[in-house]
Scaffold this motif. Structure first.
Motif, PDB file in Angstrom:
ATOM      1  N   HIS A 130     -40.049 -11.041   7.338  1.00  0.00           N
ATOM      2  CA  HIS A 130     -39.692 -12.075   6.368  1.00  0.00           C
ATOM      3  C   HIS A 130     -38.430 -11.709   5.588  1.00  0.00           C
ATOM      4  CE1 HIS A 130     -41.231 -10.228   2.588  1.00  0.00           C
ATOM      5  NE2 HIS A 130     -41.079 -11.373   1.952  1.00  0.00           N
ATOM      6  N   ILE A 131     -38.087 -10.411   5.490  1.00  0.00           N
ATOM      7  CA  ILE A 131     -36.828  -9.988   4.873  1.00  0.00           C
ATOM      8  C   ILE A 131     -36.165  -8.954   5.777  1.00  0.00           C
ATOM      9  CG2 ILE A 131     -35.672  -9.013   2.856  1.00  0.00           C
ATOM     10  CD1 ILE A 131     -38.162  -9.584   1.214  1.00  0.00           C
ATOM     11  N   LEU A 132     -34.854  -9.104   5.969  1.00  0.00           N
ATOM     12  CA  LEU A 132     -34.029  -8.076   6.603  1.00  0.00           C
ATOM     13  C   LEU A 132     -33.080  -7.525   5.539  1.00  0.00           C
ATOM     14  CD1 LEU A 132     -33.120  -9.696  10.053  1.00  0.00           C
ATOM     15  CD2 LEU A 132     -34.982  -8.107   9.524  1.00  0.00           C
ATOM     16  N   PHE A 133     -33.153  -6.196   5.334  1.00  0.00           N
ATOM     17  CA  PHE A 133     -32.339  -5.520   4.316  1.00  0.00           C
ATOM     18  C   PHE A 133     -31.061  -5.001   4.970  1.00  0.00           C
ATOM     19  CE2 PHE A 133     -36.866  -4.834   3.115  1.00  0.00           C
ATOM     20  CZ  PHE A 133     -36.885  -5.507   1.895  1.00  0.00           C
ATOM     21  N   HIS A 134     -30.106  -5.875   5.192  1.00  0.00           N
ATOM     22  CA  HIS A 134     -28.901  -5.479   5.912  1.00  0.00           C
ATOM     23  C   HIS A 134     -28.023  -4.524   5.103  1.00  0.00           C
ATOM     24  CE1 HIS A 134     -29.459  -8.220   9.287  1.00  0.00           C
ATOM     25  NE2 HIS A 134     -29.725  -9.200   8.430  1.00  0.00           N
ATOM     26  N   ARG A 135     -27.969  -4.740   3.786  1.00  0.00           N
ATOM     27  CA  ARG A 135     -27.123  -3.916   2.922  1.00  0.00           C
ATOM     28  C   ARG A 135     -27.953  -3.405   1.750  1.00  0.00           C
ATOM     29  NH1 ARG A 135     -21.969  -7.986   1.927  1.00  0.00           N
ATOM     30  NH2 ARG A 135     -21.545  -8.512   4.115  1.00  0.00           N
ATOM     31  N   PRO A 136     -27.681  -2.191   1.274  1.00  0.00           N
ATOM     32  CA  PRO A 136     -28.435  -1.674   0.131  1.00  0.00           C
ATOM     33  C   PRO A 136     -28.224  -2.522  -1.127  1.00  0.00           C
ATOM     34  CG  PRO A 136     -27.191   0.084   1.227  1.00  0.00           C
ATOM     35  CD  PRO A 136     -26.702  -1.220   1.799  1.00  0.00           C
ATOM     36  N   ASP A 137     -29.289  -2.706  -1.873  1.00  0.00           N
ATOM     37  CA  ASP A 137     -29.234  -3.351  -3.174  1.00  0.00           C
ATOM     38  C   ASP A 137     -30.342  -2.708  -4.017  1.00  0.00           C
ATOM     39  OD1 ASP A 137     -29.577  -5.131  -5.415  1.00  0.00           O
ATOM     40  OD2 ASP A 137     -28.438  -6.626  -4.303  1.00  0.00           O
ATOM     41  N   PRO A 138     -30.035  -1.569  -4.637  1.00  0.00           N
ATOM     42  CA  PRO A 138     -31.073  -0.752  -5.263  1.00  0.00           C
ATOM     43  C   PRO A 138     -31.870  -1.462  -6.360  1.00  0.00           C
ATOM     44  CG  PRO A 138     -29.013   0.477  -5.060  1.00  0.00           C
ATOM     45  CD  PRO A 138     -28.703  -0.944  -4.723  1.00  0.00           C
ATOM     46  N   GLY A 139     -31.357  -2.532  -6.921  1.00  0.00           N
ATOM     47  CA  GLY A 139     -32.066  -3.219  -7.996  1.00  0.00           C
ATOM     48  C   GLY A 139     -33.206  -4.094  -7.536  1.00  0.00           C
ATOM     49  N   TYR A 140     -33.323  -4.335  -6.217  1.00  0.00           N
ATOM     50  CA  TYR A 140     -34.333  -5.271  -5.731  1.00  0.00           C
ATOM     51  C   TYR A 140     -35.670  -4.575  -5.504  1.00  0.00           C
ATOM     52  CZ  TYR A 140     -36.760  -8.850  -3.161  1.00  0.00           C
ATOM     53  OH  TYR A 140     -37.692  -9.771  -2.777  1.00  0.00           O
ATOM     54  N   PHE A 141     -36.753  -5.222  -5.933  1.00  0.00           N
ATOM     55  CA  PHE A 141     -38.109  -4.712  -5.697  1.00  0.00           C
ATOM     56  C   PHE A 141     -38.983  -5.823  -5.120  1.00  0.00           C
ATOM     57  CE2 PHE A 141     -42.525  -4.070  -6.791  1.00  0.00           C
ATOM     58  CZ  PHE A 141     -42.722  -2.751  -6.415  1.00  0.00           C
ATOM     59  N   PRO A 142     -39.809  -5.507  -4.100  1.00  0.00           N
ATOM     60  CA  PRO A 142     -39.891  -4.232  -3.379  1.00  0.00           C
ATOM     61  C   PRO A 142     -38.830  -4.125  -2.287  1.00  0.00           C
ATOM     62  CG  PRO A 142     -41.609  -5.718  -2.616  1.00  0.00           C
ATOM     63  CD  PRO A 142     -40.884  -6.443  -3.710  1.00  0.00           C
ATOM     64  N   PRO A 170     -30.289 -16.385   0.150  1.00  0.00           N
ATOM     65  CA  PRO A 170     -30.732 -17.642  -0.455  1.00  0.00           C
ATOM     66  C   PRO A 170     -29.908 -18.052  -1.667  1.00  0.00           C
ATOM     67  CG  PRO A 170     -32.628 -16.309   0.160  1.00  0.00           C
ATOM     68  CD  PRO A 170     -31.424 -15.434   0.323  1.00  0.00           C
ATOM     69  N   THR A 171     -29.580 -17.090  -2.521  1.00  0.00           N
ATOM     70  CA  THR A 171     -28.700 -17.339  -3.652  1.00  0.00           C
ATOM     71  C   THR A 171     -28.243 -16.002  -4.195  1.00  0.00           C
ATOM     72  OG1 THR A 171     -28.404 -18.611  -5.708  1.00  0.00           O
ATOM     73  CG2 THR A 171     -30.460 -17.387  -5.491  1.00  0.00           C
ATOM     74  N   GLU A 172     -27.123 -15.994  -4.884  1.00  0.00           N
ATOM     75  CA  GLU A 172     -26.551 -14.775  -5.453  1.00  0.00           C
ATOM     76  C   GLU A 172     -27.492 -14.183  -6.498  1.00  0.00           C
ATOM     77  OE1 GLU A 172     -23.827 -11.767  -6.071  1.00  0.00           O
ATOM     78  OE2 GLU A 172     -23.498 -13.420  -4.668  1.00  0.00           O
ATOM     79  N   GLY A 173     -27.719 -12.861  -6.440  1.00  0.00           N
ATOM     80  CA  GLY A 173     -28.456 -12.165  -7.486  1.00  0.00           C
ATOM     81  C   GLY A 173     -29.954 -12.133  -7.277  1.00  0.00           C
ATOM     82  N   LEU A 174     -30.586 -13.279  -7.317  1.00  0.00           N
ATOM     83  CA  LEU A 174     -32.044 -13.348  -7.265  1.00  0.00           C
ATOM     84  C   LEU A 174     -32.588 -12.870  -5.919  1.00  0.00           C
ATOM     85  CD1 LEU A 174     -34.726 -14.245  -8.576  1.00  0.00           C
ATOM     86  CD2 LEU A 174     -34.231 -16.582  -7.791  1.00  0.00           C
ATOM     87  N   TYR A 175     -31.942 -13.275  -4.829  1.00  0.00           N
ATOM     88  CA  TYR A 175     -32.403 -12.931  -3.477  1.00  0.00           C
ATOM     89  C   TYR A 175     -31.217 -12.366  -2.694  1.00  0.00           C
ATOM     90  CZ  TYR A 175     -36.283 -16.165  -4.604  1.00  0.00           C
ATOM     91  OH  TYR A 175     -37.346 -16.803  -5.179  1.00  0.00           O
ATOM     92  N   PRO A 176     -31.026 -11.048  -2.670  1.00  0.00           N
ATOM     93  CA  PRO A 176     -29.798 -10.472  -2.111  1.00  0.00           C
ATOM     94  C   PRO A 176     -29.827 -10.146  -0.616  1.00  0.00           C
ATOM     95  CG  PRO A 176     -31.066  -8.761  -3.198  1.00  0.00           C
ATOM     96  CD  PRO A 176     -31.835 -10.049  -3.388  1.00  0.00           C
TER      97      PRO A 176
END
Length: 410
Positions: A70-82, A23-29
């Protein structure tokens, strides 16, 4: 306008992660479900093969039971919660355990209409996956034939006042400590409160504990709300799925039955006291008492009944349909889904109005055009003055510009 077209295209390219769009860089990875469907519609304006790739990547995460997360986590981004470790999704791609408004069939139809001959193979491949997802809703999410959500995030309208009553019944004791990602990127005054977020996390933890078993969730989850967003978007999606199936020579009997059931279910969301379509708590039967932008998706679904309310709301704000009635004491013009204008919702409402040649159709499109022209490609906007809010350089706002807001506007 040409500069805005180029900027919108650049935003989609910049947010492209190779087969899917954030959706956008940073906020929604990650890849979000309905954001991605809008992105496909946007890509179709200048790159049809990339549009189909977006949709096929979304459905690469479909679960065995038909649910599309509703979300697919294709690549790791450890800073995102949940993140995926919290959700414990059980699909072929690391994912959340809930879904989002089923607009993919409608957006797929818009993509296909850009090149019917070239898109026939892609659509034939996608059709059975779309149908399985729609069947999952019909199997697990109906209350009096209206479609329910089991988490506020499923509606896409996370902190809407529509959910306040049902959320109040949740005691989030034991949720524990967590670190939010959103408030490190965006002013907390524009986001859901900690009160909301504790309950969001509690519902995720409950789903994880129940291993996202829909039968167990149906029995145990205290949050189950019949929702205009889900009901109207699924009804429209089934109409579009039937239209595409007709072109593909598919048997439409089951889909036509779904349409009839959802038409009846939609009428159970009519609140006669409010004179509006409204959310209804499936556990208690209580009305939310909210005129929201989702209420006005009735035309998008092929229904009617909101013209007086539409005129009233449009006369309260200069830029289209706010997420909550500005005359309500719960209205907050900057806090996410408690008041702001969303270009994507204006588009869905506008498409429905255009379908019936409603006299306000041009106004909704023109005000959205003006909003983006004057205030950029923000995630959402304050309806009182159009000031941008949330994330910037936002994929779905760029897509709305390319595919709808810049067409036929002055």
């Amino acid at each position: 306008m040409n500069d805005l077209n180029a900027e919108a295209e650049a935003i989609l390219r910049r947010n492209d992660r190779g087969g899917y769009t954030v959706p956008t860089e940073g906020l929604y990875p990650y890849q979000w479900n309905w954001d991605s469907a809008f992105a496909a519609m946007g890509f179709a304006q200048f790159d049809v093969p990339r549009a189909w790739e977006e949709l096929h990547t979304l459905f690469s995460g479909q679960w065995d039971d038909g649910m599309v997360p509703h979300i697919l986590f294709h690549r790791p981004d450890p800073g995102y919660f949940p993140g995926p470790d919290v959700w414990g999704g059980r699909g072929p791609v690391a994912s959340s355990g809930i879904t989002q408004p089923p607009i993919a069939a409608t957006m797929a139809r818009l993509v296909w209409e850009k090149d019917l001959a070239a898109g026939k193979v892609a659509m034939a491949n996608l059709f059975p996956k779309l149908k399985r997802w729609h069947a999952w809703f019909m199997d697990w999410r109906l209350d009096r034939d209206a479609v329910c959500i089991t988490h506020p995030w499923e509606a896409g309208r996370d902190n809407a006042p529509d959910w306040d009553g049902a959320m109040a019944g949740i005691d989030p004791a034991g949720v524990g400590e967590y670190q939010r990602r959103d408030t490190s990127h965006v002013d907390s005054a524009m986001r859901p409160t900690k009160y909301d977020y504790d309950r969001y996390v509690w519902l995720v933890q409950q789903g994880r504990r129940l291993e996202w078993d829909q039968a167990k969730l149906l029995e145990e989850n205290p949050f189950r709300v019949a929702d205009p967003t889900m009901t109207f978007t699924l009804l429209r999606a089934n109409r579009d799925l039937a239209a595409m199936g007709r072109e593909l020579g598919e048997d439409l009997g089951e889909i036509e039955e779904w349409i009839a059931r959802l038409e009846a279910g939609a009428e159970t969301l009519w609140n006669p006291t409010l004179e509006s379509y409204d959310a209804r708590d499936a556990r208690s039967g209580a009305w939310a008492g909210c005129v929201s932008n989702a209420s006005f998706l009735c035309w998008y679904a092929g229904l009617d009944g909101m013209s007086a309310q539409l005129d009233r709301i449009l006369n309260l704000t200069p830029y289209g349909i706010p997420s909550h009635d500005p005359s309500s004491p719960k209205f907050d013009g900057k806090r996410y889904w408690r008041g702001p204008i969303w270009g994507v919702m204006n588009m869905l409402i506008g498409l429905g109005l255009e379908d019936v040649n409603h006299p306000q159709a041009g106004r909704v499109r023109q005000t959205t055009h003006d909003l983006i022209t004057e205030h950029g490609f923000a995630e959402y906007f304050d309806p009182r003055d159009g000031s941008p809010a949330g994330g910037m350089s936002f994929t779905w706002t760029a897509a709305v510009w390319l595919g709808w807001a810049n067409r036929g506007a002055g």
